[in-house]
Every structure is written in structure tokens, then in C-alpha cells.
Design a protein around this motif. Structure first.
Motif, PDB file in Angstrom:
ATOM      1  N   SER A  26       0.745  -5.635  10.929  1.00 12.40           N
ATOM      2  CA  SER A  26       1.401  -6.764  10.263  1.00 12.40           C
ATOM      3  C   SER A  26       2.850  -6.427   9.927  1.00 12.40           C
ATOM      4  CB  SER A  26       0.655  -7.113   8.973  1.00 12.40           C
ATOM      5  OG  SER A  26       0.829  -6.083   8.009  1.00 12.40           O
ATOM      6  N   ARG A  66      -2.177   2.358   4.615  1.00 13.87           N
ATOM      7  CA  ARG A  66      -3.379   1.619   4.992  1.00 13.87           C
ATOM      8  C   ARG A  66      -2.979   0.373   5.777  1.00 13.87           C
ATOM      9  NH1 ARG A  66      -5.019   0.319  -0.953  1.00 13.87           N
ATOM     10  NH2 ARG A  66      -2.787  -0.154  -0.843  1.00 13.87           N
ATOM     11  N   SER A  67      -3.907  -0.182   6.509  1.00 20.23           N
ATOM     12  CA  SER A  67      -3.615  -1.391   7.287  1.00 20.23           C
ATOM     13  C   SER A  67      -3.469  -2.613   6.394  1.00 20.23           C
ATOM     14  CB  SER A  67      -4.722  -1.637   8.315  1.00 20.23           C
ATOM     15  OG  SER A  67      -5.966  -1.842   7.667  1.00 20.23           O
ATOM     16  N   THR A  68      -3.795  -2.460   5.107  1.00 17.94           N
ATOM     17  CA  THR A  68      -3.722  -3.581   4.164  1.00 17.94           C
ATOM     18  C   THR A  68      -2.480  -3.529   3.277  1.00 17.94           C
ATOM     19  OG1 THR A  68      -5.066  -2.313   2.588  1.00 17.94           O
ATOM     20  CG2 THR A  68      -6.228  -3.825   4.073  1.00 17.94           C
ATOM     21  N   THR A 122       0.991  -4.110   1.475  1.00 17.90           N
ATOM     22  CA  THR A 122       1.775  -5.335   1.280  1.00 17.90           C
ATOM     23  C   THR A 122       3.258  -5.121   1.539  1.00 17.90           C
ATOM     24  OG1 THR A 122       2.196  -4.899  -1.071  1.00 17.90           O
ATOM     25  CG2 THR A 122       0.147  -6.064  -0.496  1.00 17.90           C
TER      26      THR A 122
END
Length: 252
Positions: free
Chosen positions: A167, A233-235, A237
Motif C-alpha cells: 500500500s 508490518r503490512s498494516t 499507516t
């Protein structure tokens, strides 16, 4: 933040004329050990010396770490960007710009710093800057950069092209992290990389550049507790935590 696995220089051979990169790297390694870094946290990859897996250390920076060092006493020095630097140009290469996620992440990383009203501002390319950082691509995911020296930020931030599949927020996080190294920030979990990376506990060392606890920030790290954690982490922000903001406002 990328994983590096290369052995330390075992010996030095002086060959030919001019500067011998092996001899220079051996001096850097020796200086880092003298400054207090564990030998197993120092890696040599592609003729560059790294600590903490993603922070490149130049010869000048390593010498600054041991200035004033005598005998077996160790003095921790903090390599920061001097007051003569007020605006830093982040100059992406054409290849970097061709990766849309990386390019967007750079814009958001610049916004992260500029929204805090620090004494240093950042801009993407252009003129009128008192220091410059080249933002370029490297293989894999994650990135690498280095510490300031001579009052200037480290001049290169390497960002993995594998982040194109993540992302924009993750790209923002990684680029913000690597810029953090260039202005003097160590990993917030340097004393135990397993906190953010998992696996075996690894201590990057408590001496040397940027290893001093910044007043007002916690002495223990937590998962997701800082953009400057060793691993992401892939999460993520891409946004600052409260302790990140405290640290930046204290130093700059």
C-alpha cells in the motif's frame, strides 16, 4: 530495514594506489566496535558497512563516533544535522519515479516531516536547499540509508522496488523511516530487534550514533510503537506515533 547477511572483513590486503575500500571498511568496522557496537551487528555488503541491517556508516561518521575516546572508556556521540541545514531536497531518480507507489510514498513522507514545524523542512527536488538526499531504488522490500556526518544528513536513501506491491501507506512508512536514519535516528527497538522483527533477540548496541534515549520518549519499544521500529508490518499507516513526534520536536 532489509535483511543483510554478509561476513565481517577478516583481513585487509593493500593493493595498488589510491584509497583501498577494504582498508577503509576495516577502519569503519574497527571504529564501530570501539564505539560499542556488537561485532555481529556490523555487516559489509557490496563494499558498504551497515549497522542495524539498514543504516550505512561512512568513514567520516565512524570517526565522529569515537572522537574524544580514550582508553577503555566509551563516549556516545549523537550525529545530528547541524543548524546550518534548514531545507533538505529529496531528489528521486527517474527509475524511482517510475514506481507509482514509491513515488506517492515519498510525497507523504515529506508531508509527515513538514507538518511538524521542525527547524528543518523537506522538499521534493528543486533548488534552494542547504542539503540534498538522493532517493533511489534497490532490490527487495524495505530500504537502507545511513547516519549524518559533518552536520549534513546522509546523502542517499535506498527504497526497495518490491514495495510497489504494498500500500501507499506502507511505502510512506518505509521512506519516512529511512529519512529518519539520514537525520540521526536509531531503531527504537535497537536493543531487541525481535520486538518488531520476530525471531531471535538481537541487540544492535547501546553506544555510537543516536543510541541515547531521547527525553520524553519511552525506554521500551512495542510493536507498532514507532515508525523507527526495525521491521514494518503490512498494516502500517505511515503516520507518526506520539513518541515519534516527541523525539522529532526535541531534536529538531
Amino acid at each position: 530495514m532489509r535483511k543483510l547477511s554478509m561476513a565481517l572483513l577478516a583481513g585487509v590486503a593493500l593493493v595498488g594506489c589510491g584509497v583501498d575500500p577494504q582498508a577503509e571498511n576495516q577502519e569503519i568496522v574497527n571504529n564501530l566496535v570501539e564505539a560499542g557496537y556488537p561485532a555481529d551487528d556490523i555487516k559489509v555488503v557490496d563494499d558498504l558497512v551497515y549497522v542495524g541491517n539498514d543504516a550505512h556508516v561512512t568513514l567520516e561518521a565512524s570517526r565522529e563516533m569515537i572522537q574524544g575516546h580514550t582508553g577503555h572508556e566509551q563516549y556516545s556521540t549523537t550525529n545530528l544535522v547541524g543548524t546550518g541545514v534548514t531545507k533538505i531536497c529529496l531528489n528521486p531518480t527517474a527509475t524511482f519515479n517510475s514506481y507509482s507507489q514509491l513515488s506517492a510514498g515519498l510525497d507523504l513522507a515529506i508531508q509527515n516531516y513538514n507538518q511538524l514545524g521542525l527547524r528543518i523542512t523537506f522538499q521534493r527536488g528543486g533548488t534552494g536547499c542547504t542539503a540534498n538526499i538522493t532517493v533511489q531504488t534497490t532490490s527487495g522490500t524495505g530500504g537502507s540509508s545511513g547516519f549524518p556526518s559533518g552536520g549534513k544528513p546522509y546523502g542517499t536513501a535506498n527504497i526497495g522496488t518490491g514495495l510497489q506491491s504494498y500500500s501507499v501507506d506502507v511505502n510512506e512508512h518505509v521512506i519516512t523511516h529511512e529519512i529518519g536514519h539520514t537525520i540521526g535516528f536509531r531503531h527504537s527497538d535497537y536493543y531487541n530487534r525481535a520486538i518488531s522483527c520476530g525471531g531471535t533477540a538481537t541487540n544492535e548496541g547501546t553506544a555510537g550514533v543516536g543510541a541515547n534515549l531521547i527525553p520524553g520518549t519511552p525506554s521500551t519499544a512495542t510493536v507498532g510503537g514507532s515508525i523507527m521500529n526495525s521491521c514494518f508490518r503490512s498494516t502500517e499507516t505511515g503516520e507518526w506515533t506520539s513518541s515519534d513526534i516527541t523525539a522529532l520536536n526535541y531534536l529538531y
